[in-house]
Write a protein that holds these residues in place. Structure first.
Motif, PDB file in Angstrom:
ATOM      1  N   ALA A   1       0.924  -1.274   0.019  1.00 26.32           N
ATOM      2  CA  ALA A   1       0.020   0.154   0.059  1.00 26.32           C
ATOM      3  C   ALA A   1       0.779   1.092  -0.044  1.00 26.32           C
ATOM      4  CB  ALA A   1      -0.975   0.008   1.255  1.00 26.32           C
ATOM      5  N   HIS A   2       2.020   1.192   0.701  1.00 28.77           N
ATOM      6  CA  HIS A   2       2.772   2.270   0.862  1.00 28.77           C
ATOM      7  C   HIS A   2       3.471   2.497  -0.460  1.00 28.77           C
ATOM      8  CE1 HIS A   2       6.045   4.768   2.565  1.00 28.77           C
ATOM      9  NE2 HIS A   2       6.615   4.032   2.079  1.00 28.77           N
ATOM     10  N   PHE A   3       4.225   1.617  -1.057  1.00 30.34           N
ATOM     11  CA  PHE A   3       4.736   1.853  -2.391  1.00 30.34           C
ATOM     12  C   PHE A   3       4.000   2.116  -3.457  1.00 30.34           C
ATOM     13  CE2 PHE A   3       8.787   0.728  -0.167  1.00 30.34           C
ATOM     14  CZ  PHE A   3       9.828   1.448  -0.889  1.00 30.34           C
ATOM     15  N   TRP A   4       2.849   1.392  -3.594  1.00 30.16           N
ATOM     16  CA  TRP A   4       2.076   1.564  -4.601  1.00 30.16           C
ATOM     17  C   TRP A   4       1.450   2.736  -4.734  1.00 30.16           C
ATOM     18  CZ3 TRP A   4      -0.301  -4.106  -4.478  1.00 30.16           C
ATOM     19  CH2 TRP A   4       0.597  -5.159  -4.992  1.00 30.16           C
TER      20      TRP A   4
ATOM     21  N   PRO B   1       8.527  -2.918 -14.015  1.00 34.01           N
ATOM     22  CA  PRO B   1       7.012  -3.146 -14.034  1.00 34.01           C
ATOM     23  C   PRO B   1       6.244  -2.809 -12.827  1.00 34.01           C
ATOM     24  CG  PRO B   1       8.235  -5.163 -14.075  1.00 34.01           C
ATOM     25  CD  PRO B   1       9.358  -4.066 -13.796  1.00 34.01           C
ATOM     26  N   MET B   2       6.152  -1.806 -12.559  1.00 33.09           N
ATOM     27  CA  MET B   2       5.339  -1.566 -11.066  1.00 33.09           C
ATOM     28  C   MET B   2       4.026  -1.675 -11.663  1.00 33.09           C
ATOM     29  SD  MET B   2       7.414  -0.949  -8.704  1.00 33.09           S
ATOM     30  CE  MET B   2       6.366  -0.034  -7.271  1.00 33.09           C
TER      31      MET B   2
ATOM     32  N   GLU C   1      -6.630  -1.072 -11.036  1.00 31.99           N
ATOM     33  CA  GLU C   1      -6.440  -2.252 -10.498  1.00 31.99           C
ATOM     34  C   GLU C   1      -5.503  -1.944  -9.187  1.00 31.99           C
ATOM     35  OE1 GLU C   1      -7.361  -5.080 -10.376  1.00 31.99           O
ATOM     36  OE2 GLU C   1      -5.687  -6.163  -9.321  1.00 31.99           O
ATOM     37  N   THR C   2      -4.398  -0.919  -9.431  1.00 34.51           N
ATOM     38  CA  THR C   2      -3.414  -0.383  -8.222  1.00 34.51           C
ATOM     39  C   THR C   2      -4.301  -0.127  -7.105  1.00 34.51           C
ATOM     40  OG1 THR C   2      -1.980   0.099 -10.038  1.00 34.51           O
ATOM     41  CG2 THR C   2      -1.417   0.989  -7.504  1.00 34.51           C
ATOM     42  N   ARG C   3      -5.248   0.675  -7.198  1.00 35.00           N
ATOM     43  CA  ARG C   3      -6.011   1.400  -6.388  1.00 35.00           C
ATOM     44  C   ARG C   3      -6.859   0.451  -5.512  1.00 35.00           C
ATOM     45  NH1 ARG C   3      -6.916   6.217  -9.718  1.00 35.00           N
ATOM     46  NH2 ARG C   3      -8.610   5.069 -10.833  1.00 35.00           N
TER      47      ARG C   3
ATOM     48  N   PHE D   1       0.559   7.860   0.847  1.00 39.19           N
ATOM     49  CA  PHE D   1       1.966   7.609   1.080  1.00 39.19           C
ATOM     50  C   PHE D   1       2.337   8.467   2.362  1.00 39.19           C
ATOM     51  CE2 PHE D   1       6.477   9.071   0.255  1.00 39.19           C
ATOM     52  CZ  PHE D   1       6.852   7.740   0.216  1.00 39.19           C
ATOM     53  N   GLY D   2       1.952   9.652   2.430  1.00 42.66           N
ATOM     54  CA  GLY D   2       2.527  10.161   3.880  1.00 42.66           C
ATOM     55  C   GLY D   2       2.065   9.700   4.982  1.00 42.66           C
TER      56      GLY D   2
END
Lengths: 312, 47
Positions: free
Chosen positions: A195-198, A214-215, A224-226, A288-289
């Motif tokens: 969750a942090h890095f994405w 390939p993140m 899809e990332t969300r 992220f923060g």
């Protein structure tokens, strides 16, 4: 290895054979001090909350060795990834792509620090912790950096284990082994990492695309990332309850886990539901923060309860 | 082939690196010494 013929990596001239132009600050930068600070904190919590007694001086030495081992991993990562780093805005100014330190110097420095930190921890504290530290460095450099990072969008899911080991190493420094309680400390960071890095990857997906990394947002897209961020955020919050079942932490930790976990989930839900470009970026930035604050709060609460139990 | 001469800036940086390495090695000696004393004291106290 680093492809010096591409990107903005400066080919090194004959003077590089005589002396690297890097100053002491460049070598410090190779150790990724910001990452190291999180490692130091979580490792220190692992050492302090572990059952048993370790002389305060040996606690300091254990945390120092773990920090240097983490720094070595960073240096070896910068050696191997110099070509990628040169193509990304966020990393183009690192000492190797900037030409301040040659790739060979970074490799030598990283290997020396890696070997030194493992030896130091083994001789001064115990070899179980040293073995775990060696495995962590191997995992970060070989499994994550060399193998997974350029091949699969699951790179940081599996590779995230490397960042989750420090509290286990700290725990092993005291107990001489691994047990369920230390694994619960590991799981929190392991599940938190995606969750942090994405969230960062959503903000920097152009950078990753340009570098050919390939993140998940590059390969599967932001939607899809969300979705995956939300799944991992839920799992992280659930895992944050695990230490309580092993007798780590009490009311303060439970309250912190509930309140900070609710905010963490709220920010992850925001990332999931806000798709409007500008607002979506802000939501990812907030997640992220706050993810850093969240992890800090969980471990700080464990530390506070340990301190309260010791002195009250 | 002419021997390469370092610029004054490179010489200064090399000197700073050498000092940093020297200090790190000195610190290691001190750390090992203190740790030996701490472990020795613990072992003696523990019988």
């Amino acid at each position: 290895m680093s492809d010096l013929s591409t990107g903005t990596v400066k080919p090194l001239g004959p003077e590089a054979a005589v002396a690297s132009t890097g100053g002491v600050g460049d070598y410090v930068a190779l150790l990724k001090p910001r990452v190291m600070s999180l490692v130091v904190f979580t490792a220190a919590v692992g050492v302090l909350v572990a059952p048993g007694h370790l002389h305060p001086w040996l606690v300091t030495m254990a945390v120092l060795a773990i920090a240097v081992g983490a720094g070595a991993s960073g240096a070896l990562n910068m050696w191997y990834d110099a070509d990628i780093d040169a193509r990304m805005k966020r990393t183009a100014n690192r000492p190797v792509p900037r030409g301040a330190i040659s790739a060979g110097d970074a490799l030598g420095f990283g290997l020396m620090m890696a070997g030194g930190s493992v030896f130091f921890l083994g001789v001064l504290v115990n070899w179980a912790a040293a073995g775990l530290l060696a495995f962590t460095i191997f995992f970060y450099v070989v499994i994550y950096t060399m193998w997974l990072k350029r091949r699969t969008p699951q790179n940081i899911v599996i590779g995230g284990a490397a960042g989750a080991f420090p509290p286990m190493i700290g725990w092993a420094a005291v107990t001489g082994g691994i047990d369920a309680a230390s694994i619960s400390l590991f799981l929190i960071i392991f599940l938190w990492t995606p969750a942090h890095f994405w969230a960062l990857a959503l903000l920097r997906s152009d950078d990753y695309r340009r570098a050919g990394v390939p993140m998940l947002p590059v390969v599967a897209g932001p939607a899809e990332t969300r979705r995956q961020i939300l799944i991992y955020a839920v799992m992280t919050v659930l895992a944050s309850g695990l230490p309580l079942t092993f007798g780590l932490g009490g009311l303060t930790y439970a309250a912190t886990a509930v309140v900070a976990g609710a905010i963490f989930l709220w920010t992850a839900v925001d990332v999931f539901r806000i798709v409007d470009q500008g607002r979506a970026r802000k939501a990812a930035g907030r997640l992220f923060g706050f993810s850093i604050v969240y992890l800090f709060c969980l471990y700080a609460a464990l530390l506070a309860e340990w301190a309260i139990g010791r002195w009250v | 082939m002419e021997p390469h001469r370092l610029s004054p800036e490179q010489e200064a940086q090399r000197r700073r690196r050498s000092i940093a390495i020297g200090l790190a090695l000195g610190a290691l000696v001190v750390l090992f010494f203190i740790t030996t004393m701490v472990r020795l004291a613990s072992n003696v106290a523990g019988g």
